[in-house]
Structure formats: structure tokens, C-alpha cells
Design an enzyme around this catalytic site. Structure first.
Site, PDB file in Angstrom:
ATOM      1  N   ARG A  48      50.559  46.585 -31.749  1.00 45.80           N
ATOM      2  CA  ARG A  48      50.108  46.944 -31.887  1.00 45.80           C
ATOM      3  C   ARG A  48      49.436  46.380 -30.455  1.00 45.80           C
ATOM      4  O   ARG A  48      48.297  47.787 -30.633  1.00 45.80           O
ATOM      5  CB  ARG A  48      49.494  46.222 -33.829  1.00 45.80           C
ATOM      6  CG  ARG A  48      50.446  47.014 -34.431  1.00 45.80           C
ATOM      7  CD  ARG A  48      49.909  46.734 -35.545  1.00 45.80           C
ATOM      8  NE  ARG A  48      49.068  47.288 -36.166  1.00 45.80           N
ATOM      9  CZ  ARG A  48      48.814  46.960 -37.762  1.00 45.80           C
ATOM     10  NH1 ARG A  48      48.941  46.501 -38.522  1.00 45.80           N
ATOM     11  NH2 ARG A  48      47.823  48.049 -37.752  1.00 45.80           N
ATOM     12  N   GLU A 240      47.495  57.808 -47.933  1.00 46.92           N
ATOM     13  CA  GLU A 240      46.009  56.837 -47.100  1.00 46.92           C
ATOM     14  C   GLU A 240      45.914  57.797 -46.333  1.00 46.92           C
ATOM     15  O   GLU A 240      47.161  57.480 -45.409  1.00 46.92           O
ATOM     16  CB  GLU A 240      46.213  55.776 -47.214  1.00 46.92           C
ATOM     17  CG  GLU A 240      44.977  54.924 -46.738  1.00 46.92           C
ATOM     18  CD  GLU A 240      44.607  53.485 -46.480  1.00 46.92           C
ATOM     19  OE1 GLU A 240      44.733  53.008 -47.599  1.00 46.92           O
ATOM     20  OE2 GLU A 240      44.045  53.004 -45.682  1.00 46.92           O
ATOM     21  N   HIS A 317      38.329  49.119 -46.752  1.00 46.79           N
ATOM     22  CA  HIS A 317      39.373  49.550 -45.702  1.00 46.79           C
ATOM     23  C   HIS A 317      38.468  47.427 -45.175  1.00 46.79           C
ATOM     24  O   HIS A 317      37.876  47.154 -45.286  1.00 46.79           O
ATOM     25  CB  HIS A 317      39.642  49.566 -44.437  1.00 46.79           C
ATOM     26  CG  HIS A 317      40.203  49.209 -43.127  1.00 46.79           C
ATOM     27  ND1 HIS A 317      39.921  49.021 -42.552  1.00 46.79           N
ATOM     28  CD2 HIS A 317      41.093  49.767 -43.530  1.00 46.79           C
ATOM     29  CE1 HIS A 317      41.126  49.005 -41.224  1.00 46.79           C
ATOM     30  NE2 HIS A 317      42.641  49.392 -42.445  1.00 46.79           N
ATOM     31  N   GLU A 339      40.935  46.057 -50.483  1.00 45.94           N
ATOM     32  CA  GLU A 339      42.257  45.125 -50.083  1.00 45.94           C
ATOM     33  C   GLU A 339      42.009  44.014 -49.228  1.00 45.94           C
ATOM     34  O   GLU A 339      41.000  43.319 -48.978  1.00 45.94           O
ATOM     35  CB  GLU A 339      42.191  47.178 -48.820  1.00 45.94           C
ATOM     36  CG  GLU A 339      43.154  46.380 -48.444  1.00 45.94           C
ATOM     37  CD  GLU A 339      43.224  47.439 -47.146  1.00 45.94           C
ATOM     38  OE1 GLU A 339      42.383  47.797 -46.245  1.00 45.94           O
ATOM     39  OE2 GLU A 339      44.798  47.556 -46.118  1.00 45.94           O
TER      40      GLU A 339
END
Ligand SMILES: [Mg+2]
Length: 388
Positions: A48, A240, A317, A339
């Protein structure tokens, strides 16, 4: 109470004395998580950090008032956001009343309309705004969730975003979001693999649990519609962020194509005007602003209020991973979940990977906030150095 300084800071991580050894490594989804840029094969999907434009570079902002009280807030893309804070916001806000948060945000918003308004300046504004709320809470000797109108609940239900679902279940979570495995350039093969991933997750969490899928803008409209049709049997609580943030018409097309599947989006939408567009278009069911990116808690409260009036939930988020998200979730009626992005490898207690000292971590899938002033963060001054 006047602002005397606004500083950009970098965290120095505290070593853990005797860290728990993971039972096994994190189950990095085979093939990695695709982002829009993975239409080009030269970019790794499994690393990532190798994704250009990813949200690294955490930066903290410390705002100090004339009595020495300070507040802290943070954002991402600090290398790009720090110049905005230092060259524009710091001078604009210095000497002004730190309690006038709405006014200070309006100054920041109006001053940035000629340099783009959203994007990186929203991230910079986020850190400043959250620091102002922390400061206000400390000056009022009250938790921020009280100042913004809460609490509305004594414990916050969390859903977990995780690849190790068995570890998440062991920790007591009852609602789950998994990562997408397909990019639209993967074609039918990608849809087949994604279906197998979702089917295995549904099997593991059982038919009663909420299960969500996070596409992180990796689809186009045609591909997203095909994926939604294919995944209909798995009863997703929501699908999503299938598309990049400006494609409101694309979301409207998806809503028409597969009306029974709820859509969520917003972590890459910046500011209330982008959210106004998707709310008015009635093309999503769940709004997901990221408080570190969209403009801060003040901007998120505006987004929340527009959503609430339209009958939409706001679930920030990564809200369970940051103090401002936790306080929003405690305070507001239509924030029905937070979340929690799983940060620990299997077997490692969540407390050991908690990035913010003093911030609660979920226990049995629920967060309970303290009544400490501001956001209740327990940093020491040596935890920070000037942002480079
Ligand atoms: Mg997401």
C-alpha cells in the site's frame, strides 16, 4: 481567548515495553487491494505504501491559546498540507478568538477558494479544525461530544474493517467490512474471484451479521453494476465507494441499475458541497466523510445535518480510529455505527496498537468514551517534533 500559535508537528512513536507476538501474520488479501491507479500493472497492489497518492504522511497541528492551553488535530498528506497550514492558515488565524470555530472555518474556506478549495486544503483545514475543537473542550473543561450536543448514546457500536475475520469475531465484533479484490481492468475473472471472497466472508460471519464491501473507487459504472448484480445473493449491508468521488451521475446510474443494494461513499469527498451533490441526487444511502480529510469536525457536522434531513446515515470513515470520529459517533442520533479499521495482527490486543494515547479502543465491538476534556488525548510534549 486568543490564538498565539499554530504549529505543524510529527508524531514520535512510543516504543511498547513488551509487545505481544502475533499468532500469525495479518492475512493480507491475496492479490492485494486495488485502487484506481491499478489499471496500470506497474504499480504493486500488495504494497500500500507503493500506491502513489495514498493517505500516508500523518501530520498533527497544535493550536495554543494565550493562557497556554493547546488543542491537537491531525490529517494525512502532511507533506502537502503543512505548507497550507504554515503559509496561509497560521497567519490568517493567529491572534483571533480560538472559540469562534465557525468563523475560523469560514475564513479558511473562503481563503482557499482560489487555490482549489477542496483536496489538500481540506486536509489541512481538517487538522486545524479538530485542534480547535480539542482546545475548546479543554477550555470549557468538557468532552467535545457534549459541546456538539451529545451524548446520544453511552456506547458506540463498531463495525470492523478487517481481513482476519476470525480474529475480529474473537474480539467481539458483530459487523464486518472486507476489502475488494478486483479492479475493473481485471474483467470477468476479477468478478469471479471477488464473488468467491465475498461468499467465503458471508459463510464465516453467518447470515445475520452485517457484511459490507469496500471498492475504493476501483470500478467504472459498467463493472460496478455487474459486480452488484453478482453479489446480490450475499445480502451486503452496503457496497462502498465503487466510483471516484466526482462521478455523481455514475452513482445515480448504479442506484437505478441495482436499486436493492445500498450504496455508501464519501471518504474521498471533500467538503459539504460535494456531499450536497450526492445527497440531492439521492444516489447513496450512507455518507462516509473522513474527518481528517473532508475539512474537519465542523464540516462533518454540516454534512451530517444535511444527511439527517434527507434520511441518510452518516458513518464517518475510520471514525472509531480517531478521537473526533468517536465523539461525533457518541453525539449524533443518525450515526448508528462507527468504523473501526483493524490495526492489530491476530492475537495482539487492540490497546497495543492504539495510535492515540487516552483514546478508547473497542471492547466486544463497542466503544465507551470517557468524560475527559476536549478529545481526552493523553499525549506528552515529547511525543511530537516539528513537522519537517
Ligand atoms: Mg472505504
Amino acid at each position: 481567548m486568543k490564538i498565539i500559535s499554530i504549529e505543524c508537528l510529527k508524531r514520535v512513536s512510543r516504543p511498547i515495553g513488551n509487545p505481544t507476538k502475533p499468532r500469525r501474520p495479518v492475512d493480507a488479501a491475496a492479490g492485494g487491494v486495488p485502487y484506481p491507479i491499478h489499471i496500470y500493472r506497474e504499480f504493486s497492489r500488495t504494497d500500500r505504501k507503493a500506491v502513489p497518492g495514498g493517505p500516508g504522511g500523518e501530520m498533527w497541528v497544535r493550536i495554543t491559546a494565550e493562557d497556554g492551553t493547546y488543542g491537537l488535530g491531525h490529517c494525512n498528506w502532511g507533506d502537502l498540507a503543512a505548507p497550507v497550514v504554515r503559509t496561509l492558515f497560521a497567519g490568517l488565524l493567529a491572534g483571533r478568538n480560538c472559540l469562534a470555530i465557525e468563523f475560523l472555518n469560514d475564513l479558511m474556506w473562503r481563503s482557499t477558494q482560489r487555490l482549489g478549495g477542496t483536496g489538500i486544503v481540506s486536509s489541512a483545514q481538517s487538522a486545524v479544525d479538530v485542534a480547535l475543537w480539542d482546545l475548546k473542550g479543554k477550555l470549557y473543561k468538557a468532552p467535545v461530544y457534549e459541546i456538539i450536543g451529545g451524548p446520544c448514546r453511552s456506547e458506540i457500536d463498531c463495525y470492523v474493517t478487517a481481513t482476519d475475520l476470525d480474529w475480529a469475531m474473537e474480539l467481539g465484533f458483530r459487523a464486518f467490512k472486507i476489502n475488494n479484490t478486483a479492479h475493473h481492468s481485471d474483467g470477468t475473472d476479477g468478478i469471479n474471484k471477488l464473488e468467491a471472497t465475498v461468499a467465503a466472508a458471508r459463510e464465516k460471519v453467518g447470515p445475520a451479521a452485517d457484511l459490507m464491501l469496500n471498492a475504493v473507487m476501483s470500478f467504472n459504472v459498467d463493472y460496478a453494476a455487474r459486480v452488484m448484480e453478482r453479489l446480490a445473493p450475499y445480502d451486503l449491508r452496503w457496497f462502498e465507494e465503487p466510483l471516484p468521488p466526482n462521478d455523481t451521475k455514475g452513482l445515480m446510474a448504479l442506484k437505478r441499475a441495482v436499486p436493492a443494494m445500498p450504496l455508501a461513499t464519501g471518504e474521498d469527498h471533500r467538503g459539504r458541497h460535494m456531499f450536497r451533490d450526492i445527497i440531492e441526487a439521492r444516489c447513496v444511502d450512507v455518507l462516509q466523510p473522513d474527518i481528517r480529510w473532508t475539512g474537519g469536525l465542523t464540516e462533518t457536522l454540516k454534512i451530517y445535518n444535511m444527511g439527517e434531513a434527507a434520511g441518510l446515515q452518516t458513518i464517518a470513515h475510520s471514525g472509531g480510529n480517531m478521537p473526533a470520529g468517536q465523539h461525533l459517533s457518541a453525539a449524533m442520533p443518525e450515526v448508528r455505527m462507527a468504523e473501526y479499521l483493524m490495526l492489530s495482527a491476530p492475537g495482539v490486543p487492540l490497546e497495543e496498537v492504539n495510535p492515540v494515547p487516552g483514546m478508547p479502543v473497542p471492547v466486544n465491538g463497542k466503544l465507551v468514551l470517557s468524560d475527559a476534556a476536549g478529545f481526552g488525548m493523553e499525549f506528552r510534549s515529547e511525543d511530537f517534533v516539528p513537522f519537517p
